[in-house]
Design an enzyme around this catalytic site. Sequence first.
Site, mmCIF file in Angstrom:
data_model
loop_
_atom_site.group_PDB
_atom_site.id
_atom_site.type_symbol
_atom_site.label_atom_id
_atom_site.label_comp_id
_atom_site.label_asym_id
_atom_site.label_seq_id
_atom_site.Cartn_x
_atom_site.Cartn_y
_atom_site.Cartn_z
ATOM 1 N N CYS A 66 0.835 -1.205 0.000
ATOM 2 C CA CYS A 66 0.000 0.000 0.000
ATOM 3 C C CYS A 66 0.872 1.257 0.000
ATOM 4 O O CYS A 66 2.091 1.202 0.127
ATOM 5 C CB CYS A 66 -0.932 -0.005 1.203
ATOM 6 S SG CYS A 66 -0.080 0.174 2.793
ATOM 7 N N ALA A 69 2.977 1.656 3.063
ATOM 8 C CA ALA A 69 4.146 0.772 3.051
ATOM 9 C C ALA A 69 5.287 1.390 2.254
ATOM 10 O O ALA A 69 6.460 1.287 2.634
ATOM 11 C CB ALA A 69 3.774 -0.589 2.464
ATOM 12 N N ARG A 100 12.005 -5.121 6.393
ATOM 13 C CA ARG A 100 12.806 -5.107 5.157
ATOM 14 C C ARG A 100 14.298 -5.378 5.381
ATOM 15 O O ARG A 100 15.076 -5.310 4.461
ATOM 16 C CB ARG A 100 12.630 -3.757 4.448
ATOM 17 C CG ARG A 100 11.367 -3.740 3.612
ATOM 18 C CD ARG A 100 11.137 -2.440 2.880
ATOM 19 N NE ARG A 100 12.241 -1.882 2.170
ATOM 20 C CZ ARG A 100 12.528 -2.101 0.879
ATOM 21 N NH1 ARG A 100 11.808 -2.944 0.187
ATOM 22 N NH2 ARG A 100 13.528 -1.490 0.295
ATOM 23 N N HIS A 199 6.144 6.307 -2.238
ATOM 24 C CA HIS A 199 7.488 6.802 -2.557
ATOM 25 C C HIS A 199 7.419 8.278 -2.959
ATOM 26 O O HIS A 199 8.235 9.095 -2.516
ATOM 27 C CB HIS A 199 8.095 6.008 -3.720
ATOM 28 C CG HIS A 199 8.166 4.541 -3.476
ATOM 29 N ND1 HIS A 199 8.168 3.625 -4.502
ATOM 30 C CD2 HIS A 199 8.228 3.817 -2.328
ATOM 31 C CE1 HIS A 199 8.237 2.401 -3.992
ATOM 32 N NE2 HIS A 199 8.271 2.495 -2.677
#
Length: 546
Positions: A66, A69, A100, A199
């Site tokens: 999403c 995220a 991650r 991002h």
Amino acid sequence: MATATKNKLVQWGPAEVKSALLEKYPPKVGRKRAKQIMINEALQNETPELTANVRTIPGIITMRGCTYAGCKGVIMGPTRDIVNLVHGPIGCSFYAWLTRRNQTDAGPTGENYMNYCFSTDMQEQDIIFGGEKKLAQAIQEAYDLFHPKSIAVFATCPVGLIGDDIHTVSKNMKEKFGDCNVYAFSCEGYKGVSQSAGHHIANNQVFRHLVGQNDEVKPGKYKINLLGEYNIGGDGFEIDRIFKKCGITCISTFSGNSTYDQFASSHTADLNAVMCHRSINYVADMMETKYGIPWVKVNFIGAKATAKSLRKIAEYFGEKELIDTVEKVIAEEMPGVEAALAEITPRTENKTVMMFVGGSRAHHYKELFDELKMKTISAGYEFGHEDDYEGRQVLPNIKLDADSRNIEELEVEPDETRFKPRKSDKEMKALDKAGYKFKQYDGLAADMDKGTLIIDDLNQYEAEKLVELMKPDLFCAGIKEKYSIQKLGVPMKQLHSYDSGGPYAGFLGAVNFYQEIDRLVNSKVWGYMKAPWQKNPQLSGSFAWE
């Protein structure tokens, strides 16, 4: 399964595979998915158009993440001395906490908040009556405990739905503290079609609130920023080792092993080197416009790619000292790589691989598989845009849709006092004449072989069908696909978080990767893998009558 693994020659042509992937869909769904599955019929960027960055069809089990995220987990997660405070239910914060495998070196100050999971832990009453007071209390508590340089606030889906003004709360707390930069990200999970939107939102706020805050000139020569490198499994450490050996000064990394001061000082660099194109190209473009820093696409995944990228950086600066040092470093590092390849390649040559990972990752890792002489028969991205597949030359033709318009585009102007072209017009023309390309990314399609399948937003059904039809020796994707693929008897390498491996970047990382892939594709255990229903006969039932 034994028969399937013995016959590795793909009996299906790409058109037949595409047809088989689509045949189970309803007609309307099939027409939409057909536009996201491309047979790479031409090379050198003359590729058919591929639809990307569109909403996943409801009901399909996508592999995407999403918006939240992408913002918190990918871009800001690797920063060690910024408190990342999630405003929302605890589940969202826990999901983005240490998932991650971003590694960090806490440095001389020892500040490292990555070990902590910060959340306002919103409850039902906060959803009903609003959570702004609770957010202010949480920011105050984080400040009192740690006195950080910066606190970043992240909105989750409920926050956007109830309308909490996280930006005003953050601004008020920043003014109250005076020595702590507090800012917020409106990165609600539903805000974009994938984590790519996160991002973009993260890049905007990092550029607005962090970049350019420290004008102090850092020591060192040949100053660059490395953008889109997240130090997964220690990749960043290996790249830093090579930079130091070459005499290249990395002012900042966005955002592996990163610090607040790195972001704040990044505008003092002379070149931006972009690794993951989709996660970071936004801030690279804005830094060029505001500060005059040009950017080039690089790749430090793969030994040959690493050497090529180092030479590209050296060519930009154009000084013999750096060029000679880079060549010396490459000459020192390559014998170990070549020795590993000589041993391993006979066992990996002509093995087949599929890759469905984040934006640029499939393109990056194809370099490593090429070095192993393995064939990439299908690849794609979870959150790629058209230019990630077809190259940046298609940007003028991409139409802005409602979902993309939902993400803010910053209007950036050259800084009145700090804009400084890093190269004169004469120097830029000389580089251009020599074939040096700025702001260029040719995309995944240009590197894929003719007739291979390029698939955007692959889903669980299609992944299993591809394995059934094309029988790859190795499947690379993320954690959501890992176990279902392994149950099909195919080794699966997780390229999002590397499982427990890494680093895979640079020269030493390449050797690590060769050895890891050798173990995976040449292990006999996968041929013995069978699901429970393949081992035992299906249970039968009958009615019992009194």
